[in-house]
Design a protein around this motif. Structure first.
Motif, PDB file in Angstrom:
ATOM      1  N   ILE A  17       8.979   1.451  -7.326  1.00 16.88           N
ATOM      2  CA  ILE A  17       7.704   0.871  -6.927  1.00 16.88           C
ATOM      3  C   ILE A  17       6.570   1.830  -7.279  1.00 16.88           C
ATOM      4  CG2 ILE A  17       8.661  -0.534  -5.059  1.00 16.88           C
ATOM      5  CD1 ILE A  17       7.522   1.651  -3.149  1.00 16.88           C
ATOM      6  N   CYS A  45      -2.933  -5.863 -10.340  1.00 15.23           N
ATOM      7  CA  CYS A  45      -1.619  -6.231  -9.792  1.00 15.23           C
ATOM      8  C   CYS A  45      -1.445  -7.738  -9.747  1.00 15.23           C
ATOM      9  CB  CYS A  45      -1.440  -5.655  -8.391  1.00 15.23           C
ATOM     10  SG  CYS A  45       0.169  -6.068  -7.697  1.00 15.23           S
ATOM     11  N   ALA A  94       0.308  -6.628  -4.552  1.00 15.26           N
ATOM     12  CA  ALA A  94       1.041  -5.580  -3.852  1.00 15.26           C
ATOM     13  C   ALA A  94       0.178  -4.355  -3.584  1.00 15.26           C
ATOM     14  CB  ALA A  94       2.267  -5.171  -4.660  1.00 15.26           C
ATOM     15  N   LEU A  95      -1.060  -4.377  -4.023  1.00 15.71           N
ATOM     16  CA  LEU A  95      -1.953  -3.242  -3.801  1.00 15.71           C
ATOM     17  C   LEU A  95      -3.192  -3.724  -3.067  1.00 15.71           C
ATOM     18  CD1 LEU A  95      -1.698  -1.791  -7.372  1.00 15.71           C
ATOM     19  CD2 LEU A  95      -1.430  -0.352  -5.384  1.00 15.71           C
ATOM     20  N   VAL A 143       0.069   0.723  -1.370  1.00 19.34           N
ATOM     21  CA  VAL A 143       1.070  -0.127  -2.017  1.00 19.34           C
ATOM     22  C   VAL A 143       1.929  -0.780  -0.936  1.00 19.34           C
ATOM     23  CG1 VAL A 143       2.997  -0.187  -3.642  1.00 19.34           C
ATOM     24  CG2 VAL A 143       1.146   1.471  -3.957  1.00 19.34           C
ATOM     25  N   CYS A 149       5.680  -5.020  -4.172  1.00 16.72           N
ATOM     26  CA  CYS A 149       5.643  -4.350  -5.466  1.00 16.72           C
ATOM     27  C   CYS A 149       6.927  -4.605  -6.235  1.00 16.72           C
ATOM     28  CB  CYS A 149       5.449  -2.846  -5.283  1.00 16.72           C
ATOM     29  SG  CYS A 149       5.404  -1.964  -6.845  1.00 16.72           S
ATOM     30  N   CYS A 167      -0.384  -1.617 -12.855  1.00 14.20           N
ATOM     31  CA  CYS A 167      -1.339  -0.705 -12.237  1.00 14.20           C
ATOM     32  C   CYS A 167      -1.299   0.652 -12.921  1.00 14.20           C
ATOM     33  CB  CYS A 167      -1.063  -0.572 -10.750  1.00 14.20           C
ATOM     34  SG  CYS A 167       0.647  -0.178 -10.366  1.00 14.20           S
TER      35      CYS A 167
END
Lengths: 213, 351
Positions: free
Chosen positions: B118, B168, B172-173, B183, B188, B194
């Motif tokens: 990740i 993303c 996930a961010l 994160v 992720c 990213c």
């Protein structure tokens, strides 16, 4: 009215302007390829010009596909214009009808390529369906219509324009292949130097204006 | 024939000028479309290409995010590579374990065990990092980067304008309250968008089961680094000494963890004077010694925190307060008496 008479009437109906037949056709050819080059003088079809000019092979394939589409589009758009739109007084529909024809032609080219040359189909990628929105193709149909060319002149103009596009694309691809190995300043690597190159090529083609055909 | 049709149409146009003006273009466009469509339908028959049925089946199973994390152009590209045996099912970073096993079942192959990676932001500066000037330009790290490498005094740190968040494809961010992106490990997929989007190149893909990360990328000498940011790595080397498995090395004035060696003990994070090393483990396993212990003292010697005590030839005990769950003792026990109980979260999701 038989088809033969119809065609002959169309061929003679367009305004042919000055000069003898052959000289005028040669003028269209030279003009389309060099003087009024679609990419470098009229600035049409810039998207594939920059997108598919990384490799010589795909550039040649793309050029051939564009020649086919433009020749067919020039012919069919002329036929639709003369046989349907003008007699019915629906000239204002030209853009949408032309695009319809071009989109269908591109689909056809896509099918043929996928069948007979999958490698080229892959190499051209997204730029193949994008021939639909290649303004050079619509451009040639509109220019033919506005200039009032007859069938022969329309086709010649379309093929010459497409060859001009090909020439520009292939020259660009050759230059960019060399560019890969040259020492370009970091800030200019990739697209920036390509744009500069395109500008210089355009200036060089400006010189052909002096041919005065 | 043509003339008759045209005359009829024109007559229609004249007879009902208002209705005709609308109907005629519609009929014309519809008819043109119909003719072209029929032509294409015939051509599609004529130029039909046989496709590998597996490719279509595989593509249906794939997440369809077209993230490109696998290295192929989109999910269809990856499906093609899978079918031709060039890629493995686990190559899809966006798929969960169930999807990957479904892919493997479709292809009739085994799933290779691979720990999910990740995104990890190697900077914790954010609002703790000093600014060199006021940046008033367009929002976005890439734009800010163009003006003397951004407004932060630290040349390496996060600019905090969220280019990675925007890049993303999985949400996930998000920009954290401390000014650096956070994160969400569950979301992720490790596609690496990213990583590419960050102009400072401070996001890396890190195995999800390694909980200790160096949240700093500053390669300046300690004094300079500290001037720019209160949570910078000052290359003091205390983590290097504290690590029981030599997983940390300080090079170029920056501590780096070797994820292959790290045992998640988190000792480095406890000794770091600036907090540049972050221990993200929510809970740690603990060592327990059962009655088969013969009191050889091997575990007590190896324990980096002296949590194991006991007399020679008598059963040893683990001080649960002190144990950091590094798991170094368990494999060393000759009687196999030590059990690690409890697990780090995310560890099981690995595959």
């Amino acid at each position: 009215m038989s088809p033969a008479i119809l065609i002959s009437s169309i061929v003679s109906s367009g305004s042919t302007g000055g000069g003898s037949g052959f000289a005028q056709i040669m003028g269209l050819v030279i003009g389309g390829i060099l003087i009024n080059n679609f990419v470098l003088s009229r600035f049409l079809g810039i998207c594939p010009f920059l997108g598919v000019s990384k490799q010589l092979d795909s550039a040649v394939g793309m050029g051939a596909a564009v020649v086919f589409v433009m020749a067919m589009a020039g012919t069919m758009c002329f036929a639709l214009w003369e046989l349907l739109l003008v007699p019915l007084g629906l000239q204002y529909l030209s853009t949408i009808v032309f695009i319809l024809v071009i989109a269908a032609l591109v689909q056809l080219v896509e099918m043929i390529l996928l069948k007979y040359s999958p490698a080229l189909y892959k190499a051209l990628g997204i730029y193949l369906p994008l021939i639909t929105t290649n303004c050079a193709v619509l451009g040639v149909a509109v220019i033919n219509k506005d200039a009032g060319y007859d069938l022969l002149h329309s086709v010649v103009n379309a093929v010459a324009g497409a060859l001009g596009f090909c020439l520009a694309l292939i020259l660009m691809a050759g230059l960019r292949e060399r560019l890969e190995y040259s020492d370009v300043p970091a800030a200019l690597r990739g697209k920036p130097i390509t744009f500069i190159l395109a500008g210089v090529m355009s200036i060089a083609f400006l010189g052909f204006a002096g041919l005065g055909v | 024939m043509h003339a008759i049709v045209l005359t009829a149409l024109a007559a229609c146009l004249q007879a009902q000028s208002t209705a005709g003006a609308v109907a005629l273009p519609a009929i014309l466009l519809g008819a043109t479309g119909l003719v072209l469509g029929l032509g294409l339908a015939v051509a599609a028959r004529q130029f039909a290409v046989q496709k590998d049925p597996r490719v279509e089946a595989l593509e249906k199973l794939l997440p369809g995010a077209n993230c490109g994390g696998c290295g192929y152009p989109g999910c269809s590209g990856f499906a093609g590579a899978l079918a031709s045996g060039k890629a493995e099912p686990s190559g899809c970073v966006a798929a969960n374990a169930a999807t990957i096993s479904a892919l493997a079942a479709e292809m009739g192959v085994e799933v290779s065990d691979k720990v999910r990676r990740i995104a990890v932001v190697q900077c914790n500066g954010g609002h703790s990092a000093a600014t060199a000037f006021r940046y008033d330009g367009p929002r976005g790290c890439a734009s800010a980067m163009l003006v003397m490498g951004g407004d932060k005094l630290c040349r390496f740190g996060c600019l905090g304008m969220g280019d990675c968040v925007a890049a993303c494809p999985f949400g996930a961010l998000s920009m954290g309250v401390n000014g650096v992106p956070a994160v969400f490990p569950e979301k992720c997929t490790g596609c690496g968008r990213c990583v590419q989007a960050c102009p400072k190149r401070i996001i890396t893909l890190w195995p999800i089961d390694r909980q200790v990360v160096v949240a700093c990328s500053n390669r300046e000498k300690g004094a300079v680094a500290r001037k720019g940011c209160t949570v910078a790595c000052i290359a003091c080397g205390r983590c290097e000494k504290a690590c029981p498995v030599q997983a940390i090395t300080v090079s170029d004035n920056l501590a780096r963890i070797d994820s292959a060696k790290c045992v998640n003990c988190g000792l480095c994070a406890t000794v770091c004077p600036t907090g540049a090393i972050i221990d993200r483990a929510p809970a740690r396993p603990k060592a327990y010694i059962d009655s088969s212990c013969v009191g050889c003292t091997v575990c007590a010697k190896i324990c980096p925190v002296n949590a194991i005590t006991g007399e020679l030839k008598k059963k040893h005990d683990v001080d649960q307060e002190k144990c950091i769950g590094c798991g170094l003792c368990a494999p060393k026990c000759p009687r196999n008496s030590i059990r690690m109980v409890g697990a780090l979260s995310y560890r099981k999701e690995g595959a």
